[in-house]
Motif scaffolding. Structure first.
Motif, mmCIF file in Angstrom:
data_model
loop_
_atom_site.group_PDB
_atom_site.id
_atom_site.type_symbol
_atom_site.label_atom_id
_atom_site.label_comp_id
_atom_site.label_asym_id
_atom_site.label_seq_id
_atom_site.Cartn_x
_atom_site.Cartn_y
_atom_site.Cartn_z
ATOM 1 N N ASP A 106 4.835 -9.941 1.207
ATOM 2 C CA ASP A 106 4.583 -8.582 0.745
ATOM 3 C C ASP A 106 3.603 -8.631 -0.416
ATOM 4 O OD1 ASP A 106 6.404 -7.079 2.433
ATOM 5 O OD2 ASP A 106 8.037 -7.987 1.281
ATOM 6 N N VAL A 107 2.820 -7.566 -0.557
ATOM 7 C CA VAL A 107 1.864 -7.461 -1.654
ATOM 8 C C VAL A 107 2.291 -6.291 -2.546
ATOM 9 C CG1 VAL A 107 -0.537 -7.153 -2.325
ATOM 10 C CG2 VAL A 107 0.010 -8.372 -0.206
ATOM 11 N N PHE A 108 2.572 -6.603 -3.798
ATOM 12 C CA PHE A 108 2.988 -5.616 -4.790
ATOM 13 C C PHE A 108 1.789 -5.273 -5.680
ATOM 14 C CE2 PHE A 108 6.748 -7.648 -3.385
ATOM 15 C CZ PHE A 108 7.835 -6.840 -3.670
ATOM 16 N N ARG A 109 1.590 -3.989 -5.907
ATOM 17 C CA ARG A 109 0.559 -3.544 -6.847
ATOM 18 C C ARG A 109 1.236 -2.695 -7.912
ATOM 19 N NH1 ARG A 109 -5.160 -3.201 -6.820
ATOM 20 N NH2 ARG A 109 -5.128 -4.050 -4.690
ATOM 21 N N ILE A 110 1.059 -3.086 -9.166
ATOM 22 C CA ILE A 110 1.712 -2.418 -10.301
ATOM 23 C C ILE A 110 0.638 -1.784 -11.174
ATOM 24 C CG2 ILE A 110 3.240 -2.739 -12.280
ATOM 25 C CD1 ILE A 110 4.006 -5.474 -10.824
ATOM 26 N N GLU A 111 0.787 -0.506 -11.449
ATOM 27 C CA GLU A 111 -0.140 0.190 -12.354
ATOM 28 C C GLU A 111 0.656 0.742 -13.527
ATOM 29 O OE1 GLU A 111 -2.436 4.389 -12.351
ATOM 30 O OE2 GLU A 111 -3.051 3.042 -10.718
ATOM 31 N N MET A 112 0.129 0.534 -14.724
ATOM 32 C CA MET A 112 0.802 1.012 -15.930
ATOM 33 C C MET A 112 -0.185 1.768 -16.814
ATOM 34 S SD MET A 112 3.321 -2.128 -17.023
ATOM 35 C CE MET A 112 4.804 -2.478 -16.081
ATOM 36 N N THR A 113 0.344 2.796 -17.491
ATOM 37 C CA THR A 113 -0.450 3.583 -18.432
ATOM 38 C C THR A 113 0.324 3.730 -19.729
ATOM 39 O OG1 THR A 113 -1.429 4.857 -16.616
ATOM 40 C CG2 THR A 113 -1.662 5.758 -18.839
ATOM 41 N N ASP A 114 -0.309 3.382 -20.836
ATOM 42 C CA ASP A 114 0.257 3.624 -22.156
ATOM 43 C C ASP A 114 -0.005 5.096 -22.490
ATOM 44 O OD1 ASP A 114 0.822 3.807 -24.903
ATOM 45 O OD2 ASP A 114 0.223 1.737 -25.274
ATOM 46 N N LEU A 115 1.031 5.910 -22.453
ATOM 47 C CA LEU A 115 0.867 7.353 -22.612
ATOM 48 C C LEU A 115 0.447 7.737 -24.022
ATOM 49 C CD1 LEU A 115 4.001 8.515 -20.573
ATOM 50 C CD2 LEU A 115 1.607 8.437 -19.808
ATOM 51 N N LYS A 116 0.654 6.866 -24.984
ATOM 52 C CA LYS A 116 0.287 7.186 -26.370
ATOM 53 C C LYS A 116 -1.213 7.103 -26.584
ATOM 54 C CE LYS A 116 1.222 6.013 -31.190
ATOM 55 N NZ LYS A 116 2.031 5.164 -32.108
ATOM 56 N N GLY A 160 0.786 -1.235 0.000
ATOM 57 C CA GLY A 160 0.000 0.000 0.000
ATOM 58 C C GLY A 160 0.814 1.280 0.000
ATOM 59 N N THR A 161 2.149 1.179 0.034
ATOM 60 C CA THR A 161 3.005 2.366 0.059
ATOM 61 C C THR A 161 3.782 2.471 -1.251
ATOM 62 O OG1 THR A 161 3.258 2.213 2.458
ATOM 63 C CG2 THR A 161 4.882 3.533 1.276
ATOM 64 N N PRO A 162 3.747 3.637 -1.925
ATOM 65 C CA PRO A 162 4.494 3.785 -3.181
ATOM 66 C C PRO A 162 6.003 3.642 -2.965
ATOM 67 C CG PRO A 162 2.879 5.550 -2.923
ATOM 68 C CD PRO A 162 2.940 4.833 -1.610
ATOM 69 N N VAL A 163 6.668 3.027 -3.937
ATOM 70 C CA VAL A 163 8.131 2.919 -3.932
ATOM 71 C C VAL A 163 8.663 3.471 -5.250
ATOM 72 C CG1 VAL A 163 8.241 0.948 -2.354
ATOM 73 C CG2 VAL A 163 8.027 0.543 -4.821
ATOM 74 N N ASN A 164 9.910 3.916 -5.227
ATOM 75 C CA ASN A 164 10.532 4.457 -6.427
ATOM 76 C C ASN A 164 10.748 3.361 -7.463
ATOM 77 O OD1 ASN A 164 10.772 7.119 -5.473
ATOM 78 N ND2 ASN A 164 12.717 6.655 -4.452
ATOM 79 N N VAL A 188 12.773 -1.668 -8.378
ATOM 80 C CA VAL A 188 12.109 -0.762 -7.439
ATOM 81 C C VAL A 188 12.798 -0.848 -6.080
ATOM 82 C CG1 VAL A 188 9.900 -1.028 -8.638
ATOM 83 C CG2 VAL A 188 10.391 -2.449 -6.631
ATOM 84 N N ASP A 189 12.624 0.201 -5.289
ATOM 85 C CA ASP A 189 13.191 0.233 -3.941
ATOM 86 C C ASP A 189 12.532 -0.800 -3.040
ATOM 87 O OD1 ASP A 189 14.951 2.255 -4.531
ATOM 88 O OD2 ASP A 189 13.725 3.855 -3.646
ATOM 89 N N LEU A 190 13.233 -1.143 -1.966
ATOM 90 C CA LEU A 190 12.644 -1.951 -0.903
ATOM 91 C C LEU A 190 11.604 -1.120 -0.157
ATOM 92 C CD1 LEU A 190 15.884 -3.528 0.592
ATOM 93 C CD2 LEU A 190 14.217 -4.659 -0.896
ATOM 94 N N PRO A 191 10.601 -1.762 0.465
ATOM 95 C CA PRO A 191 9.629 -0.998 1.254
ATOM 96 C C PRO A 191 10.307 -0.339 2.448
ATOM 97 C CG PRO A 191 9.324 -3.350 1.603
ATOM 98 C CD PRO A 191 10.317 -3.212 0.495
ATOM 99 N N THR A 192 9.833 0.836 2.808
ATOM 100 C CA THR A 192 10.441 1.568 3.937
ATOM 101 C C THR A 192 9.971 1.028 5.282
ATOM 102 O OG1 THR A 192 8.661 3.212 3.774
ATOM 103 C CG2 THR A 192 10.725 3.694 2.617
ATOM 104 N N GLU A 193 8.813 0.370 5.319
ATOM 105 C CA GLU A 193 8.288 -0.184 6.554
ATOM 106 C C GLU A 193 7.938 -1.650 6.358
ATOM 107 O OE1 GLU A 193 5.044 2.062 8.079
ATOM 108 O OE2 GLU A 193 6.112 3.978 8.018
#
Length: 244
Positions: A217-227, A178-182, A205-210
């Motif tokens: 761990d639960v990873f959520r990935i969101e992607m957008t095709d900018l074109k 639930g926390t964004p990572v770089n 991506v970075d490791l979680p800070t907490e």
């Protein structure tokens, strides 16, 4: 007396078996929406075994809500889509068709609240790993596939069309628990498939800070095709390392 004892034993067995079944199962529930948070009714939600066979399935109600009672364990995936919108089944205009949502490596040890969003970009085959001794972080492989790009070259067979946006046309967001990572790197790579190649992405991506108390761990990935604006998301569960 003997009859009463038999009835008592039967009731005891029923209660015991029911209680045992409750402790051996968990509930996966949530809401299926589009990316404008509009609920999707009659969407299929399926839990898949390792051979992609369906273990459990249900459909969302008119508010987009679903609930599945499943045996505890690990499952290959959970998939959600609305069949009337899916290209292989749909009679809708092409700009109204959509792909599906995937959650991968589902760890069903306790009740899971999993809200789902899907649109026209499918994020398939998520794999998450760490390269030991390298820069701290997670490497993520996945295959983003844009439906608009699939329809862009009608004279070509689908397996000859590159469905994967180039790096400068792909926006990527990642959350861990639930926390964004770089997102430090996104690199488009070729993937071998039976009849040639397709393309996916290798992310870092970075490791979680907490840290959380769960053993995964639960990873959520969101992607957008900018074109073309196609969007999609995927979720993946990953067991935490337990090194000595």
């Amino acid at each position: 007396m003997r009859k009463k004892t038999s009835i008592f034993l039967i009731l005891f067995c029923v209660i015991y078996l029911y209680g045992n079944a409750q402790t051996d199962s968990i509930t996966i529930s949530g809401i299926v929406t589009d990316f404008n948070n509009n609920p999707v009714d009659s969407a299929l939600v399926e839990v898949k075994l390792s051979n992609f066979q369906t273990a459990y399935k249900t459909f969302t109600d008119n508010k987009g809500y679903y609930s599945l009672n499943v045996l505890k364990g690990s499952y290959l995936a959970l998939v959600s889509l609305k069949m009337s919108e899916y290209p292989a089944e749909s009679v809708l205009p092409k700009d109204e068709q959509k792909l599906e949502f995937w959650a991968w490596n589902v760890i069903a040890e306790e009740d899971i609240n999993l809200n789902i969003k899907y649109d026209r970009l499918e994020i398939y085959g998520v794999n998450i790993f760490r390269i030991q001794g390298a820069s701290p972080g997670y490497s993520i492989y996945c295959r983003p596939m844009s439906l608009t790009r699939a329809f862009s070259e009608p004279d070509k067979q689908l397996h000859f069309i590159d469905l994967c946006p180039p790096s400068d046309e792909l926006d990527v967001k990642v959350e861990i628990n639930g926390t964004p990572v770089n997102v430090n790197m996104k690199q488009k790579v070729a993937e071998y498939v039976t009849d040639g190649i397709c393309y996916g992405y290798l992310l870092h991506v970075d490791l979680p800070t907490e840290q959380t108390i769960e053993n995964y761990d639960v990873f959520r990935i969101e992607m957008t095709d900018l074109k073309n604006g196609d969007k999609g998301e995927a979720v993946s569960f990953r067991k935490k390392e337990d090194y000595k």
